[in-house]
Design a protein around this motif. Structure first.
Motif, PDB file in Angstrom:
ATOM      1  N   SER A  48      24.085  26.079  80.084  1.00  0.00           N
ATOM      2  CA  SER A  48      25.168  25.816  81.037  1.00  0.00           C
ATOM      3  C   SER A  48      24.603  25.110  82.252  1.00  0.00           C
ATOM      4  CB  SER A  48      25.814  27.122  81.492  1.00  0.00           C
ATOM      5  OG  SER A  48      26.613  27.641  80.471  1.00  0.00           O
ATOM      6  N   ILE A  50      25.357  24.404  86.154  1.00  0.00           N
ATOM      7  CA  ILE A  50      26.196  24.952  87.218  1.00  0.00           C
ATOM      8  C   ILE A  50      25.701  24.388  88.537  1.00  0.00           C
ATOM      9  CG2 ILE A  50      24.887  27.083  87.718  1.00  0.00           C
ATOM     10  CD1 ILE A  50      27.642  28.546  87.345  1.00  0.00           C
ATOM     11  N   LYS A  57      26.530  16.769  87.718  1.00  0.00           N
ATOM     12  CA  LYS A  57      26.613  17.404  86.400  1.00  0.00           C
ATOM     13  C   LYS A  57      27.219  16.457  85.369  1.00  0.00           C
ATOM     14  CE  LYS A  57      29.186  20.712  88.074  1.00  0.00           C
ATOM     15  NZ  LYS A  57      29.253  20.340  89.500  1.00  0.00           N
ATOM     16  N   GLU A 170      33.266  21.020  81.713  1.00  0.00           N
ATOM     17  CA  GLU A 170      34.307  21.973  82.106  1.00  0.00           C
ATOM     18  C   GLU A 170      35.429  22.027  81.087  1.00  0.00           C
ATOM     19  OE1 GLU A 170      35.510  22.067  86.236  1.00  0.00           O
ATOM     20  OE2 GLU A 170      33.911  20.633  86.648  1.00  0.00           O
ATOM     21  N   GLN A 184      36.361  30.993  74.875  1.00  0.00           N
ATOM     22  CA  GLN A 184      34.922  31.247  74.996  1.00  0.00           C
ATOM     23  C   GLN A 184      34.393  31.879  73.718  1.00  0.00           C
ATOM     24  OE1 GLN A 184      34.647  33.660  78.508  1.00  0.00           O
ATOM     25  NE2 GLN A 184      34.913  31.912  79.897  1.00  0.00           N
ATOM     26  N   THR A 202      30.038  24.133  83.861  1.00  0.00           N
ATOM     27  CA  THR A 202      31.069  25.097  84.252  1.00  0.00           C
ATOM     28  C   THR A 202      30.915  25.421  85.738  1.00  0.00           C
ATOM     29  OG1 THR A 202      31.971  27.291  83.867  1.00  0.00           O
ATOM     30  CG2 THR A 202      29.617  27.026  83.502  1.00  0.00           C
ATOM     31  N   VAL A 205      30.484  31.296  87.036  1.00  0.00           N
ATOM     32  CA  VAL A 205      29.203  31.959  86.795  1.00  0.00           C
ATOM     33  C   VAL A 205      29.321  32.958  85.648  1.00  0.00           C
ATOM     34  CG1 VAL A 205      27.396  33.387  87.826  1.00  0.00           C
ATOM     35  CG2 VAL A 205      28.547  31.668  89.215  1.00  0.00           C
ATOM     36  N   GLU A 207      31.368  32.876  83.135  1.00  0.00           N
ATOM     37  CA  GLU A 207      31.469  32.133  81.869  1.00  0.00           C
ATOM     38  C   GLU A 207      30.080  31.717  81.407  1.00  0.00           C
ATOM     39  OE1 GLU A 207      34.812  29.362  80.948  1.00  0.00           O
ATOM     40  OE2 GLU A 207      33.268  27.859  81.327  1.00  0.00           O
ATOM     41  N   ALA A 208      29.289  31.202  82.359  1.00  0.00           N
ATOM     42  CA  ALA A 208      27.927  30.780  82.023  1.00  0.00           C
ATOM     43  C   ALA A 208      27.128  31.970  81.507  1.00  0.00           C
ATOM     44  CB  ALA A 208      27.257  30.172  83.247  1.00  0.00           C
ATOM     45  N   SER A 212      25.751  31.532  77.730  1.00  0.00           N
ATOM     46  CA  SER A 212      24.564  30.707  77.543  1.00  0.00           C
ATOM     47  C   SER A 212      23.237  31.440  77.437  1.00  0.00           C
ATOM     48  CB  SER A 212      24.492  29.663  78.670  1.00  0.00           C
ATOM     49  OG  SER A 212      25.116  30.117  79.825  1.00  0.00           O
ATOM     50  N   ILE A 215      20.771  28.923  81.958  1.00  0.00           N
ATOM     51  CA  ILE A 215      21.666  28.404  82.980  1.00  0.00           C
ATOM     52  C   ILE A 215      20.854  27.502  83.888  1.00  0.00           C
ATOM     53  CG2 ILE A 215      23.176  28.984  84.917  1.00  0.00           C
ATOM     54  CD1 ILE A 215      23.789  31.618  83.525  1.00  0.00           C
TER      55      ILE A 215
END
Ligand SMILES: Nc1ncnc2c1ncn2[C@@H]1O[C@H](COP(=O)(O)OP(=O)(O)OP(=O)(O)O)[C@@H](O)[C@H]1O
Ligand SMILES: [Mg+2]
Lengths: 268, 315
Positions: A48, A50, A57, A170, A184, A202, A205, A207-208, A212, A215
């Motif tokens: 991910s 971030i 990104k 995203e 997800q 993304t 946080v 979600e990451a 993943s 990160i």
């Protein structure tokens, strides 16, 4: 391991070496969107990205996709320098960008048609339509669906060709919390099933952390990789897991460390 | 109330016919051989009554007449107005404003010639439209996709394109062997410019992200042109066809005035030269109906090809 220091012998890795990308704005100033990025991404990992808005990104994903030439440095896949896009790298764009003249189904199957492999994979199209929850909307046109539905269609379009590497900008940004969590899980199971290398941008946080292995925390001005965090937790992860708290704290501190004045579009 | 609306067209014909039969025509008008206007009205009388009854049964037709009934009635009033001013009272010079009987007489007595003219014009229009559209589309696609072509050709096209096609008539007549070929060229030229212009600018306006998506999906350059760029530009290209046809009508009518043997444009000029104004009006009616039908056909075609546009763009 995702590391910041490149080693040249690891053939299976996506290697990003001293990647610099600058733009010249309309006013004539030079904007450095990526200021010397070094990364190595192992095959089959879930990474991910971030970082604050405007830290580069999307620019980084576009470089991996080969949509634009780097200013200096480069991206190497299996040791080969990326010079142009290819169907080995799927890209779900930040904006859904579906073709308004095609139905949802035709949009999703477009890549297969472009590569003349539609006939063999027609079943896959239906499967992915179901996966992203668009069954019953195959014959609709994009303007007849909501933004979130369009985004899911765009995700399905990127997934259906089974690319080795999936670049997701995203992908779940426009979705409500419930659909988001369901998607997800879908992404995780696809990742497991096809062993795709995932690189996902993304702002979320949690979600990451949920998805993943690694990160990558980026910072802006100058745009660089601030730090890479290895999320050493087994799947399936539990969203309420206690260890998440420590990781979350670590990431939030890193984002603060990035030394940026907190901007209003900072999503935390 | 709604039943009444369905019979409003019929009522419109009834009063038009009543006025026409009850008030005698002015003596200033030459008499037609047969009461053609009354014939036509009888026909409409029957037709509107039949449609009125039918619309009580057929839902779709009923809806249509509920919506348009008042309009058709109004049309009757307009017809009465002109019939009274021209036919009954001869308030304006009868030479230039013949009564309806005399205009309709042209269709009944000169019908074969008029039909021949329509066919002739249609052949000219279709041939010119075909060449103009094909060449215009190819020009537009080349200009739109190839920066080199654009660089070398666009200045000339910008310079020559806006010249009204009809201005080229004298030159076309010397270049082409037959006046017919020259006319085709003029019509094609009129269509060509608007299609080339709309196509090339539409293709250049296609968002870059459309191509980026295609490239990440492994699309070849040809696929990007024919399956992404051109479909994305299609609505504007269609607009170009629309403008093109309108300038083609204009070019058609003008082109037919040069050495043509038949054609609607030719017919009107010829009738005017002979001071037969009823023929001029007959020609105008033909043109009006003809152009409307052509454009309606074009819109139907557009709805078929661009049905995805419904809900995005309203015409
Ligand atoms: N085509 C371009 N021309 C000029 N500047 C650009 C271009 N693309 C990106 N930039 C600039 O590069 C910087 C990084 O942009 P990028 O889109 O990669 O940010 P991001 O991290 O994806 O932001 P967000 O989270 O808001 O999507 C920004 O300052 C942006 O203005
Ligand atoms: Mg972005």
């Amino acid at each position: 391991m995702v590391t910041e220091n490149t080693t040249t012998d690891a053939k299976d890795f996506i290697q990003i070496k001293d990647l610099v990308k600058t733009f010249v704005s309309n006013k004539g100033e030079t904007i450095t969107a990526l200021n010397g990025v070094n990364l190595e991404i192992p095959k089959g990992s879930f990474v991910s990205l971030i970082g604050p808005s405007g830290c580069g990104k999307t620019t980084l994903l576009r470089q991996i996709a080969g949509l634009a030439a780097p200013t200096s440095g480069g991206v190497f896949i299996n040791g080969k320098k990326v010079t142009k896009p290819g169907s080995d790298r799927g890209f779900a764009f930040q904006q859904a960008t579906l073709y308004p003249w095609l139905t949802i189904r035709d949009n999703i199957s477009l890549g297969l048609r472009a590569r003349h492999i539609y006939k063999e994979h027609a079943k896959d199209v239906d499967e992915f339509i179901e996966t992203v929850g668009l069954k019953g909307f195959e014959k609709s046109y994009p303007h007849e669906l909501s933004g979130g539905m369009n985004q899911r269609a765009s995700l399905a379009r990127a997934l259906v060709g089974h690319p080795e590497i999936l670049l997701l900008d995203e992908p779940l940004g426009a979705l409500d919390a419930f659909t988001r969590m369901a998607m997800q899980d879908e992404i995780l199971s696809l990742w497991k099933k096809y062993k795709t290398t995932m690189i996902m941008v993304t702002h979320d946080v949690d979600e990451a952390l949920y998805l993943s292995d690694y990160i990558v925390v980026m910072k802006a001005r100058p745009s660089k990789v601030e730090s890479v965090i290895h999320v050493d937790l087994s799947y399936p992860r539990v969203r309420t897991q206690d260890v998440f708290v420590n990781y979350r704290k670590q990431i939030l501190e890193l984002l603060d460390f990035a030394g940026q004045v907190q901007e209003p579009e900072y999503y935390l | 109330m709604n039943t009444l609306k369905k019979f409003l067209p019929f009522l419109g014909v009834v009063i038009t016919l009543a006025v026409h039969l009850l008030v005698p025509d002015s003596d200033e008008h030459p008499d037609a051989e047969k009461p053609y206007f009354a014939w036509i009205l009888y026909f409409f009388l029957g037709a509107t009554f039949f449609l009125g009854v039918l619309s009580l049964k057929v839902q779709k037709l009923g809806k249509y007449f509920e919506r348009t009934g008042p309009f058709w009635f109004g049309t009757g009033v307009v017809v009465i107005f002109f019939n009274v001013v021209i036919g009954k009272l001869a308030l304006i010079p009868v030479l230039f404003f013949p009564k309806f009987d005399n205009i309709l007489a042209m269709f009944f007595e000169d019908g074969v010639l008029i039909l021949k003219c329509i066919l002739y014009s249609t052949r000219l229009l279709l041939t010119g439209l075909f060449f103009g559209t094909v060449v215009g589309f190819v020009t537009g696609v080349c200009l739109g996709f190839s920066a080199k072509t654009y660089y070398w050709l666009n200045p000339y096209i910008k310079l020559l394109g806006p010249i009204p096609a009809t201005v080229w008539i004298p030159i076309a007549l010397t270049i082409f062997d037959t006046p017919y070929a020259a006319s085709v060229f003029i019509v094609a030229l009129a269509v060509w410019f608007s299609i080339a212009l709309m196509t090339s600018s539409a293709i250049q306006a296609v968002p870059n992200s459309y191509y980026e998506v295609a490239r990440t999906l492994g699309a070849s350059p040809a696929f990007q042109i024919f399956r992404v760029g051109i479909p994305a530009a299609m609505p504007s290209i269609f607009l170009g066809v629309f403008y093109g046809i309108i300038s083609a009508f204009l070019a058609l009518m003008t082109a037919e005035m040069f050495g043509a043997k038949y054609g609607i444009g030719w017919y009107i000029i010829w009738q005017k030269a002979m001071m037969v104004y009823s023929g001029v009006y007959a020609g105008l009616i033909v043109i009006a109906v003809y152009c409307t039908l052509t454009l309606t056909l074009l819109f139907k075609l557009r709805d078929k090809i661009l049905n995805w546009q419904k809900g995005i763009v309203k015409w």
